[in-house]
Structures are given as structure tokens and as C-alpha cells.
Design an enzyme around this catalytic site. Structure first.
Site, PDB file in Angstrom:
ATOM      1  N   ASP A  21      58.055  34.370  26.549  1.00  0.00           N
ATOM      2  CA  ASP A  21      57.328  35.559  27.001  1.00  0.00           C
ATOM      3  C   ASP A  21      56.171  35.953  26.082  1.00  0.00           C
ATOM      4  O   ASP A  21      55.471  36.928  26.368  1.00  0.00           O
ATOM      5  CB  ASP A  21      58.271  36.749  27.256  1.00  0.00           C
ATOM      6  CG  ASP A  21      59.257  36.992  26.144  1.00  0.00           C
ATOM      7  OD1 ASP A  21      59.187  36.298  25.115  1.00  0.00           O
ATOM      8  OD2 ASP A  21      60.114  37.883  26.304  1.00  0.00           O
TER       9      ASP A  21
ATOM     10  N   HIS B  96      69.390  40.069  22.765  1.00  0.00           N
ATOM     11  CA  HIS B  96      69.570  41.533  22.706  1.00  0.00           C
ATOM     12  C   HIS B  96      71.019  41.965  22.931  1.00  0.00           C
ATOM     13  O   HIS B  96      71.332  43.144  22.780  1.00  0.00           O
ATOM     14  CB  HIS B  96      68.708  42.224  23.764  1.00  0.00           C
ATOM     15  CG  HIS B  96      67.237  41.975  23.627  1.00  0.00           C
ATOM     16  ND1 HIS B  96      66.544  42.263  22.468  1.00  0.00           N
ATOM     17  CD2 HIS B  96      66.327  41.463  24.504  1.00  0.00           C
ATOM     18  CE1 HIS B  96      65.254  41.933  22.648  1.00  0.00           C
ATOM     19  NE2 HIS B  96      65.110  41.442  23.862  1.00  0.00           N
TER      20      HIS B  96
ATOM     21  N   ASP C  68      60.493  34.827  20.519  1.00  0.00           N
ATOM     22  CA  ASP C  68      60.392  35.624  21.746  1.00  0.00           C
ATOM     23  C   ASP C  68      59.428  36.790  21.486  1.00  0.00           C
ATOM     24  O   ASP C  68      59.269  37.243  20.352  1.00  0.00           O
ATOM     25  CB  ASP C  68      61.796  36.160  22.039  1.00  0.00           C
ATOM     26  CG  ASP C  68      61.944  36.780  23.413  1.00  0.00           C
ATOM     27  OD1 ASP C  68      62.491  36.106  24.307  1.00  0.00           O
ATOM     28  OD2 ASP C  68      61.536  37.952  23.585  1.00  0.00           O
TER      29      ASP C  68
ATOM     30  N   HIS D 270      59.882  39.754  22.103  1.00  0.00           N
ATOM     31  CA  HIS D 270      60.647  40.956  21.738  1.00  0.00           C
ATOM     32  C   HIS D 270      61.470  40.703  20.470  1.00  0.00           C
ATOM     33  O   HIS D 270      61.951  39.589  20.249  1.00  0.00           O
ATOM     34  CB  HIS D 270      61.573  41.361  22.887  1.00  0.00           C
ATOM     35  CG  HIS D 270      60.848  41.621  24.174  1.00  0.00           C
ATOM     36  ND1 HIS D 270      60.607  40.629  25.101  1.00  0.00           N
ATOM     37  CD2 HIS D 270      60.283  42.754  24.668  1.00  0.00           C
ATOM     38  CE1 HIS D 270      59.926  41.138  26.118  1.00  0.00           C
ATOM     39  NE2 HIS D 270      59.704  42.425  25.885  1.00  0.00           N
TER      40      HIS D 270
HETATM   41 ZN   LIG Z   1      61.550  38.758  25.270  1.00  0.00          ZN
END
Ligand SMILES: [Zn+2]
Length: 372
Positions: free
Chosen positions: A255, A136, A172, A174
């Protein structure tokens, strides 16, 4: 010389040991240190296959990051505080990106590890950097617990070496927004992200292609091993093969596992290991990093198994005592930490979480392959 692809390198660092983002932050938990300790307890790390991550230089990270931002990180570490101006301009000390004791050195070492990985794979090879994967991070601000973007820096290093076709795969929970945006409209880097739909950062819709360079798979809550395998074989692997990558970068955040507190996805670690196996031999160069992952047991078990998969080590049904001790020593300040199930201590491999393949998987796969 023997084939370097037969001898993957694990890049670690003691910077991660006892480093936390604070007691109430999801990154309060150990992850890289426990993964390293677990691999060591299994006899999977030696003087030959372990390298210590060097700290990146400012010049290294300025290849992507803004000098004023890097200076602000250094200032935050030195003073252990942040001015209002730096907070609002750089998102340091805000939005889940706390000022913590190693706020400059730890991201710089993660970046240094991935840059070392890019050098070690200049000709060919496989390198694992569980401390990397901060997908990110933005050129001029912190985002989503990420201060620098080591995947971007690693792939820029590959491009600077002269590579022209790279595939980035991000599993991931996200969306890998910082990486996608860094290479938007760059036909050299195909970025593929599988992530939970409707979750922060709320980007990465199925029709978001970043000018042609990206493919996105936003998946629903409850996403299971069978569904990931369906996407992998019907869309992701065909997309990667069609790109004919000279190098693959896999962000293997943990995650999306069922027991992770920050997503509602339901993978077992078999799914992560299957992705590692599937991409391992699709290009002569491979870097695998960590990423998210906030349950200390499931992260360490998943990421140790990633190292086993890269090497072809057998994962025993029951762990030896030394490995069990590493897992029993972990503490977790959330409900799941009060009464952890026994298999979190005694095994690496989860029970598979196979299930129904919901109709949207076929739709996602078909959409990703349109006009490709
Ligand atoms: Zn993540």
C-alpha cells in the site's frame, strides 16, 4: 540435500479466492489469488515450491491471542452476525473489521501458513506467505482489517524454537503497531517500521522505540524510491546487521505504492523488490509476507515480483499472454478501475520513481542510529 535457501517455498491457499470483506471495503479486491495465478501463469510455481497453508489450531493462536476473542471470531463466522457485546469488546463488525463469510477460517489459515513457514525455516530457508502480514491484530481485538496477528505468531514460533535474535522489517504504508507492541522491551526482536507519517494508526513516531526494541521511520507523502533506498542503506540495513539476526521477517505490504488508494506514498514496486534483495541474505532464515495493498493490479504485480526476486527469476519486459490474462480479468470498483493504464496488464515492473531525497530522510536515518 540441496541448500533450502536456493529453493524458496510459496505458501498459498484457496481460502483467499472469492473471499472479500464486502463490496465497499478496501479488501473487496482479490490479492493472494491473483498473485498466485500470476506466478503460476509465469511458470514460477511447481509442485515442489508450492505448499498449501494448513489451518492453525486454536492452541496455535492462543500463544498470542485471548481465548474469548478467538471464540468470538468462531461465533461470528458461524452466525454471520455479532452481538453488541462482542462488537464493543472485540471490535468485530466495527471500525473496518467486518463480519464476512470466512472471518474465522481465513485469519486462521493465514496464521497456519506463517506457522508452517516458521517450521519450514527451523534450520534455514526462505518462505513467502503473501496471505500473511496482518500486523495490526491485537491479542484480544481486531484492528485495521486484521483479526489475528500472523507476524507475531510466526516470530513467537521462532523464539519457541530457541532463536534469540530476530529482525522484523515492515514496509507497509501503515505503522506495524500490533507487532511492535507485542515485542516491546523484548531485546530478542528488533521491529523496524517504515510508514506514512500522520496516517492511521497514528503511532510509530521517530522517537518511539518501544523500550528499545523498535525503530520507526515515519515518512512524508510522496516518499519515493530514492528516499527509501537512502533509509535502507543508511539506517535500516545497518540496524539489522548490528542486531545479527538469526531470522528476518519482512512484512511487504503493497500500500506504499504510488497507485494505492489508502496512502499518499509514491514508491514503485522496484523499491519493494530492492528491499527483498537487500535482506534476503542477511540471515539464514527469511519469511516474507504480504500486508496492505488495495489496488488489485499493483498488489498482484508487486507481490508476484517479490516471488521472482526471492528466486532470482527474470521479470520479462512484457508479460506472456497467460499472465496478461490474469491481470485483464481483474475488476476494481474505484475510479482507477475504470480506465486502467495498459502497463498494468502487460508488465510486472513499474517505471522507477526516483526523486529528490528530502532533508528529513537524513534526520530520520540519523535519529534511528543514535545510541544503537
Ligand atoms: Zn497498510
Amino acid at each position: 540435500m540441496s541448500d533450502p535457501r536456493l529453493h524458496p517455498i510459496f505458501i498459498g491457499s484457496d481460502i483467499y479466492r472469492n473471499s472479500t470483506y464486502g463490496p465497499n471495503h478496501p479488501l473487496a479486491v482479490p490479492r493472494v489469488s491473483s498473485t498466485t495465478d500470476l506466478c503460476r501463469a509465469m511458470g514460477w510455481l511447481t509442485a515442489e515450491n508450492f505448499a498449501t497453508a494448513p489451518i492453525a489450531t486454536d492452541a496455535d493462536v492462543l500463544r498470542f491471542h485471548d481465548p474469548a476473542y478467538v471464540a468470538a471470531l468462531k461465533r461470528a463466522e458461524a452466525t454471520q452476525s455479532v452481538s453488541d457485546a462482542d462488537r464493543s469488546r472485540f471490535c468485530i463488525g466495527a471500525a473496518g473489521n467486518p463480519v464476512y463469510p470466512e472471518i474465522y477460517r481465513r485469519p486462521m489459515i493465514s496464521a497456519g501458513g506463517v506457522l508452517l513457514a516458521a517450521r519450514l525455516t527451523a534450520d534455514t530457508g526462505i518462505v513467502y506467505c503473501p496471505g500473511g502480514g496482518t500486523h495490526h491484530g491485537r491479542p484480544d481485538r481486531a484492528s485495521g482489517f486484521c483479526y489475528l496477528n500472523d507476524p507475531v505468531l510466526g516470530m513467537l514460533a521462532w523464539l519457541d524454537q530457541g532463536l534469540t535474535r530476530i529482525a522484523y522489517l515492515d514496509i507497509d504504508a501503515h505503522h506495524g503497531d500490533g507487532v511492535q507492541d507485542a515485542f516491546a522491551s523484548d531485546p530478542r526482536v528488533l521491529t523496524i517500521s517504515v510508514h506514512e507519517a500522520g496516517r492511521w494508526p497514528h503511532t510509530g513516531a521517530a522517537d518511539d522505540r518501544a523500550g528499545g526494541a523498535a525503530r520507526n521511520f515515519p515518512v512524508p507523502a510522496g516518499f519515493n524510491d530514492t528516499e527509501l533506498r537512502t533509509l535502507l542503506h543508511h539506517a535500516i540495513l545497518p540496524l539489522i546487521r548490528a542486531h545479527r539476526p538469526q531470522a528476518i521477517f519482512l512484512q511487504c505490504g503493497a500500500d506504499a505504492l504510488e497507485e494505492d488508494p489508502l496512502s499518499r506514498l509514491s514508491l514503485s514496486n522496484n523499491a519493494h523488490w530492492a528491499v527483498v534483495s537487500a535482506v534476503r541474505d542477511l540471515a539464514p532464515r527469511l519469511i516474507v509476507t504480504g500486508g496492505g495493498g488495495y489496488n488489485p493490479w499493483t498488489v498482484a504485480r508487486c507481490w508476484a515480483g517479490v516471488w521472482a526476486t526471492l528466486n532470482g527469476f527474470t521479470v520479462p519486459a512484457t508479460l506472456p499472454a497467460a499472465a496478461e490474462s490474469v491481470l485483464r480479468a481483474l475488476r476494481y470498483n474505484r475510479a482507477a478501475g475504470r480506465n486502467p493504464p495498459g502497463h498494468w496488464f502487460t508488465t510486472l515492473r513499474d517505471a522507477p520513481r526516483e526523486g529528490m531525497v528530502r532533508p528529513e530522510m537524513k534526520a530520520l536515518a540519523a535519529r534511528a542510529l543514535e545510541d544503537s
